[in-house]
Enzyme design. Structure first.
Site, PDB file in Angstrom:
ATOM      1  N   ASN A   9       1.062  -1.151   0.016  1.00 43.78           N
ATOM      2  CA  ASN A   9      -0.100   0.040   0.212  1.00 43.78           C
ATOM      3  C   ASN A   9       1.069   1.180  -0.025  1.00 43.78           C
ATOM      4  OD1 ASN A   9      -1.660   2.092   0.579  1.00 43.78           O
ATOM      5  ND2 ASN A   9      -2.317   1.307   2.610  1.00 43.78           N
ATOM      6  N   LYS A  11       0.320   4.083  -0.201  1.00 48.94           N
ATOM      7  CA  LYS A  11      -0.298   5.402   0.162  1.00 48.94           C
ATOM      8  C   LYS A  11      -0.170   6.652  -0.675  1.00 48.94           C
ATOM      9  CE  LYS A  11      -0.176   3.307   4.640  1.00 48.94           C
ATOM     10  NZ  LYS A  11      -0.172   3.575   6.111  1.00 48.94           N
ATOM     11  N   HIS A  94      -9.532   1.490   4.502  1.00 50.29           N
ATOM     12  CA  HIS A  94      -8.359   1.525   5.194  1.00 50.29           C
ATOM     13  C   HIS A  94      -8.740   2.500   6.389  1.00 50.29           C
ATOM     14  CE1 HIS A  94      -4.160   2.644   6.393  1.00 50.29           C
ATOM     15  NE2 HIS A  94      -3.930   1.774   5.506  1.00 50.29           N
ATOM     16  N   GLU A  96      -7.133   4.860   7.483  1.00 47.61           N
ATOM     17  CA  GLU A  96      -6.647   6.071   7.322  1.00 47.61           C
ATOM     18  C   GLU A  96      -7.854   6.873   6.679  1.00 47.61           C
ATOM     19  OE1 GLU A  96      -2.691   5.799   5.252  1.00 47.61           O
ATOM     20  OE2 GLU A  96      -1.832   4.902   7.025  1.00 47.61           O
ATOM     21  N   GLU A 166      -5.651  -4.696  10.531  1.00 41.11           N
ATOM     22  CA  GLU A 166      -4.768  -3.676  10.557  1.00 41.11           C
ATOM     23  C   GLU A 166      -5.068  -2.948  11.857  1.00 41.11           C
ATOM     24  OE1 GLU A 166      -2.384  -2.660   6.668  1.00 41.11           O
ATOM     25  OE2 GLU A 166      -4.093  -1.356   6.970  1.00 41.11           O
ATOM     26  N   GLY A 172       2.274   2.221  10.664  1.00 37.26           N
ATOM     27  CA  GLY A 172       3.266   3.168  10.518  1.00 37.26           C
ATOM     28  C   GLY A 172       4.017   3.674  11.771  1.00 37.26           C
ATOM     29  N   SER A 212       2.983  -2.335  10.185  1.00 39.63           N
ATOM     30  CA  SER A 212       4.385  -2.259  10.540  1.00 39.63           C
ATOM     31  C   SER A 212       5.169  -3.467  10.237  1.00 39.63           C
ATOM     32  CB  SER A 212       4.930  -1.954  11.748  1.00 39.63           C
ATOM     33  OG  SER A 212       4.558  -0.533  12.118  1.00 39.63           O
TER      34      SER A 212
HETATM   35  P1  PGA Z   1       2.697   0.112   7.634  1.00 43.60           P
HETATM   36  O1  PGA Z   1       1.219   0.502   6.933  1.00 43.60           O
HETATM   37  O2  PGA Z   1       3.081  -1.245   7.281  1.00 43.60           O
HETATM   38  O3  PGA Z   1       3.363   1.496   7.289  1.00 43.60           O
HETATM   39  O4  PGA Z   1       2.489   0.042   8.977  1.00 43.60           O
HETATM   40  C1  PGA Z   1       0.229  -0.623   6.664  1.00 43.60           C
HETATM   41  C2  PGA Z   1      -1.158   0.042   6.164  1.00 43.60           C
HETATM   42  O5  PGA Z   1      -1.393   1.085   6.524  1.00 43.60           O
HETATM   43  O6  PGA Z   1      -1.747  -0.715   5.334  1.00 43.60           O
END
Ligand code: PGA
Length: 250
Positions: A9, A11, A94, A96, A166, A172, A212
């Site tokens: 992803n 982003k 997601h 976010e 998640e 992140g 992560s």
């Molecule tokens: P990350 O993000 O691996 O940077 O923690 C995962 C995601 O948001 O899908």
């Protein structure tokens, strides 16, 4: 045997030139992958990515999709538009999007349903916040999000669904769920799917872990019996790290 799925992803990262370069670096490193490999890129990079993945085993994904086929929805993109770019997968819900853009259980369901009806596969994200986790509400939250996201689906549609567990506090932050915790929560999600659609459908469904996941912890997470893949943010932006994760998915 289910095939695992590792999806990057990206982003809101990478311009067209960077997209082309990153895929060019990833492709040879993952060519013998045993799992399905997907990169979910920004809308404006789809064209560049579509050209770059041609002739590779990397599939193209997007990060959101609207529920209507067309119309007055400024800033949104329809499933048809994604299909025109040869997109196969789209991330829906997601955290976010839920946190910053007002995405709700209902809109996640509407987006996922429309995407599947149009012929896309979806990666539906669920997961608890730190506050919810500390209040002992993880099960309640992931079950509610799973039930809501799959509301009104036909059993046959489930073949086109991947769920990504998640935990919001792990995204992140460099704080990964322990492999046991991730495994256990995924088992809870699978149980919710079983209640809705039966054992066969639940066992066949691929449920990824995200948050992560990186080159160091991927092998341990992906060895867990319930974890069918990963949704990778930060580490998907580095070709070597992403390839290590892909190649740990056996
Ligand atoms: P990350 O993000 O691996 O940077 O923690 C995962 C995601 O948001 O899908």
């Amino acid at each position: 045997m289910k095939r695992k799925i590792i999806a990057g992803n990206w982003k809101m990262n990478n311009n067209n030139a960077q997209t082309k370069e990153l895929i060019k670096q990833i492709a040879p490193l993952v060519k013998d992958a045993k799992c399905e490999v997907v990169v979910c890129v920004p809308f404006t990079d789809l064209d560049a990515a579509r050209r770059a993945v041609r002739g590779t085993n990397i599939k193209l994904g997007a990060q959101n999709v609207h529920w209507a086929p067309k119309g007055a929805f400024t800033g949104e993109i329809s499933a048809e538009m994604l299909l025109e770019q040869k997109v196969q997968y789209v991330i829906v819900g997601h955290s976010e999007r839920r946190q910053y853009f007002g995405e709700t259980d209902e809109s996640v369901n509407a987006r996922a349903k429309a995407a599947i009806a149009a012929g896309l596969k979806v990666i539906i994200c669920v997961g608890e916040t730190l506050e919810e986790r500390e209040a002992g509400k993880t099960t309640e939250v992931v079950v509610r999000q799973t039930n809501a996201a799959l509301k009104g689906f036909e059993k046959i549609d489930l073949k086109k669904v991947v769920i990504a567990y998640e935990p919001v506090w792990a995204i992140g932050t460099g704080r990964t769920a322990t492999s046991q915790d991730a495994n256990d929560t995924i088992a809870i999600i699978r149980k919710a799917v079983r209640k809705l659609y039966g054992k066969t459908a639940a066992n066949a469904m691929r449920i990824q872990y995200g948050g992560s996941m990186n080159a160091k912890n991927a092998a341990e997470l992906l060895a867990m019996p319930e974890i069918d893949g990963g949704l990778i943010g930060g580490a998907s932006l580095k070709a070597e790290d992403f390839a290590v994760i892909v190649n740990s998915a056996k």
